[in-house]
Design a protein around this motif. Structure first.
Motif, PDB file in Angstrom:
ATOM      1  N   ALA A 144       5.416 -72.985  18.147  1.00  0.00           N
ATOM      2  CA  ALA A 144       5.925 -72.771  17.012  1.00  0.00           C
ATOM      3  C   ALA A 144       4.626 -73.601  16.200  1.00  0.00           C
ATOM      4  CB  ALA A 144       7.136 -73.154  15.876  1.00  0.00           C
TER       5      ALA A 144
ATOM      6  N   ASN B 204       8.916 -71.068  20.891  1.00  0.00           N
ATOM      7  CA  ASN B 204       7.385 -71.626  21.794  1.00  0.00           C
ATOM      8  C   ASN B 204       6.123 -71.390  20.664  1.00  0.00           C
ATOM      9  OD1 ASN B 204       9.160 -71.566  24.086  1.00  0.00           O
ATOM     10  ND2 ASN B 204       9.460 -69.971  24.792  1.00  0.00           N
TER      11      ASN B 204
ATOM     12  N   LYS C  33       6.250 -77.089  16.826  1.00  0.00           N
ATOM     13  CA  LYS C  33       6.579 -78.949  16.933  1.00  0.00           C
ATOM     14  C   LYS C  33       6.044 -79.854  17.434  1.00  0.00           C
ATOM     15  CE  LYS C  33       9.767 -76.245  19.186  1.00  0.00           C
ATOM     16  NZ  LYS C  33       9.403 -74.845  19.057  1.00  0.00           N
TER      17      LYS C  33
ATOM     18  N   ALA D 267      -2.333 -74.002  14.245  1.00  0.00           N
ATOM     19  CA  ALA D 267      -1.408 -74.361  15.767  1.00  0.00           C
ATOM     20  C   ALA D 267      -0.109 -75.247  14.398  1.00  0.00           C
ATOM     21  CB  ALA D 267      -1.171 -75.811  16.686  1.00  0.00           C
TER      22      ALA D 267
HETATM   23  P1  ATP Z   1       7.398 -75.337  22.386  1.00  0.00           P
HETATM   24  O1  ATP Z   1       8.868 -74.989  21.784  1.00  0.00           O
HETATM   25  O2  ATP Z   1       7.159 -73.984  23.875  1.00  0.00           O
HETATM   26  O3  ATP Z   1       7.037 -76.418  23.436  1.00  0.00           O
HETATM   27  P2  ATP Z   1       6.053 -76.069  19.625  1.00  0.00           P
HETATM   28  O4  ATP Z   1       6.598 -75.323  18.747  1.00  0.00           O
HETATM   29  O5  ATP Z   1       5.945 -77.102  20.609  1.00  0.00           O
HETATM   30  O6  ATP Z   1       6.300 -74.356  21.661  1.00  0.00           O
HETATM   31  P3  ATP Z   1       3.052 -75.862  20.358  1.00  0.00           P
HETATM   32  O7  ATP Z   1       2.684 -77.115  21.701  1.00  0.00           O
HETATM   33  O8  ATP Z   1       2.876 -76.924  18.878  1.00  0.00           O
HETATM   34  O9  ATP Z   1       4.306 -75.173  19.825  1.00  0.00           O
HETATM   35  O10 ATP Z   1       1.928 -74.840  20.454  1.00  0.00           O
HETATM   36  C1  ATP Z   1       1.580 -73.870  18.594  1.00  0.00           C
HETATM   37  C2  ATP Z   1       0.502 -73.802  18.681  1.00  0.00           C
HETATM   38  O11 ATP Z   1      -0.611 -74.250  20.013  1.00  0.00           O
HETATM   39  C3  ATP Z   1       0.527 -72.697  20.674  1.00  0.00           C
HETATM   40  O12 ATP Z   1      -0.064 -71.112  20.161  1.00  0.00           O
HETATM   41  C4  ATP Z   1       0.190 -73.109  21.422  1.00  0.00           C
HETATM   42  O13 ATP Z   1      -0.524 -72.323  22.368  1.00  0.00           O
HETATM   43  C5  ATP Z   1      -1.535 -73.803  21.029  1.00  0.00           C
HETATM   44  N1  ATP Z   1      -1.706 -75.447  21.847  1.00  0.00           N
HETATM   45  C6  ATP Z   1      -1.189 -76.405  21.950  1.00  0.00           C
HETATM   46  N2  ATP Z   1      -2.146 -76.995  22.598  1.00  0.00           N
HETATM   47  C7  ATP Z   1      -2.850 -76.027  22.212  1.00  0.00           C
HETATM   48  C8  ATP Z   1      -4.375 -76.698  23.164  1.00  0.00           C
HETATM   49  N3  ATP Z   1      -4.582 -78.279  23.756  1.00  0.00           N
HETATM   50  N4  ATP Z   1      -6.006 -76.468  22.795  1.00  0.00           N
HETATM   51  C9  ATP Z   1      -5.452 -75.507  22.710  1.00  0.00           C
HETATM   52  N5  ATP Z   1      -4.228 -74.513  22.148  1.00  0.00           N
HETATM   53  C10 ATP Z   1      -3.439 -74.962  21.717  1.00  0.00           C
END
Ligand code: ATP
Length: 235
Positions: free
Chosen positions: A42, A40, A44, A20
């Motif tokens: 990424a 989505n 963050k 991640a």
């Molecule tokens: P969004 O804008 O959709 O909230 P984001 O940029 O905040 O996305 P994250 O939620 O940090 O992204 O996710 C980054 C990656 O890690 C993604 O591929 C997500 O599927 C994965 N991920 C996030 N949390 C977990 C978890 N608890 N277990 C496994 N994979 C996870």
């Protein structure tokens, strides 16, 4: 220069699966507003969650006000307020009690003068005795901000503060951030929208596939990329 938040070679892999975050380094200065922009998935929320001590990193370090989040997490956590993406409020609780409760969770004694100041600055003072279920969506988001500010943190994280809200509410949230800037709070927010980053942030960090691709002053980023090109790249 020493920042209020220093992120050094941070990485996170969930189990044996998704990487991640990969080798993210970033220094955030006191009083600045930085937007983390990315689509989505990424990374963050993972980055914010690590800094707030909710997710354990696989590698690297984070210091908040000089406190290492692994070894000195209590002091680090004390400096941070987090406004989560999801609205989760106790529906029958009065606004003022909800904020008082959060302050208590940090071991802080009552300070109703400060809580009044926070509620007034978020235009919630008139609603202090209302149950949270009676509030509009915008007011609920402001209650979440009030709760995040309850223990007087130096740094406020706003995880996608305008996700799923209409244009009017988005503008309202921008004004709230402007007010917080005037109060001297350091703010890290995540967003999918470049226009939002442009509106609110001093600097923008672009994240994709767990990598911090660039960090630039907002004006410089807008000059270099323009809205259209950057949107296409992120999509
Ligand atoms: P969004 O804008 O959709 O909230 P984001 O940029 O905040 O996305 P994250 O939620 O940090 O992204 O996710 C980054 C990656 O890690 C993604 O591929 C997500 O599927 C994965 N991920 C996030 N949390 C977990 C978890 N608890 N277990 C496994 N994979 C996870």
């Amino acid at each position: 220069m020493t920042g209020i938040i220093e992120i050094d070679h941070l990485s996170k892999q969930y189990g044996s699966g998704t990487k991640a975050l990969s080798d993210v380094s970033l220094t955030i200065n006191e009083g600045e507003i930085i937007a983390l922009l990315g689509p989505n998935g990424a990374g963050k929320t993972t980055l914010i969650s690590i800094i707030c001590g909710l997710v354990v990193p696989t590698g690297g370090t984070v210091r908040v006000g000089g406190h290492d989040i692994r070894t000195d997490w209590r002091a680090a956590r004390r400096m941070i307020g987090l406004v989560p993406q999801e609205i989760a409020l106790e529906p029958f609780e009065k606004v003022i009690n909800s904020v008082r409760f959060t302050r208590g969770l940090y071991g802080e004694g009552p300070d109703d003068a400060y809580i009044e100041q926070v509620l007034r600055s978020l235009a919630l003072w008139d609603k202090r005795d209302a149950a949270t279920k009676e509030l509009s969506g915008g007011m609920k988001r402001r209650v979440l901000i009030a709760k995040a500010l309850a223990h007087r943190p130096k740094v406020l994280f706003l995880d996608e503060p305008t996700a799923g809200v209409d244009v009017a509410l988005r503008r309202e949230m921008w004004q709230v951030v402007e007010q917080l800037r005037r109060d001297g709070v350091t703010i890290i927010l995540t967003t999918h929208y470049l226009e939002e980053a442009e509106e609110m942030a001093d600097r923008v960090g672009v994240i994709n596939h767990g990598q911090l691709l660039l960090v630039k002053p907002t004006a410089e980023l807008m000059d270099e990329f323009g809205k259209k090109t950057l949107t296409i790249e992120l999509d």
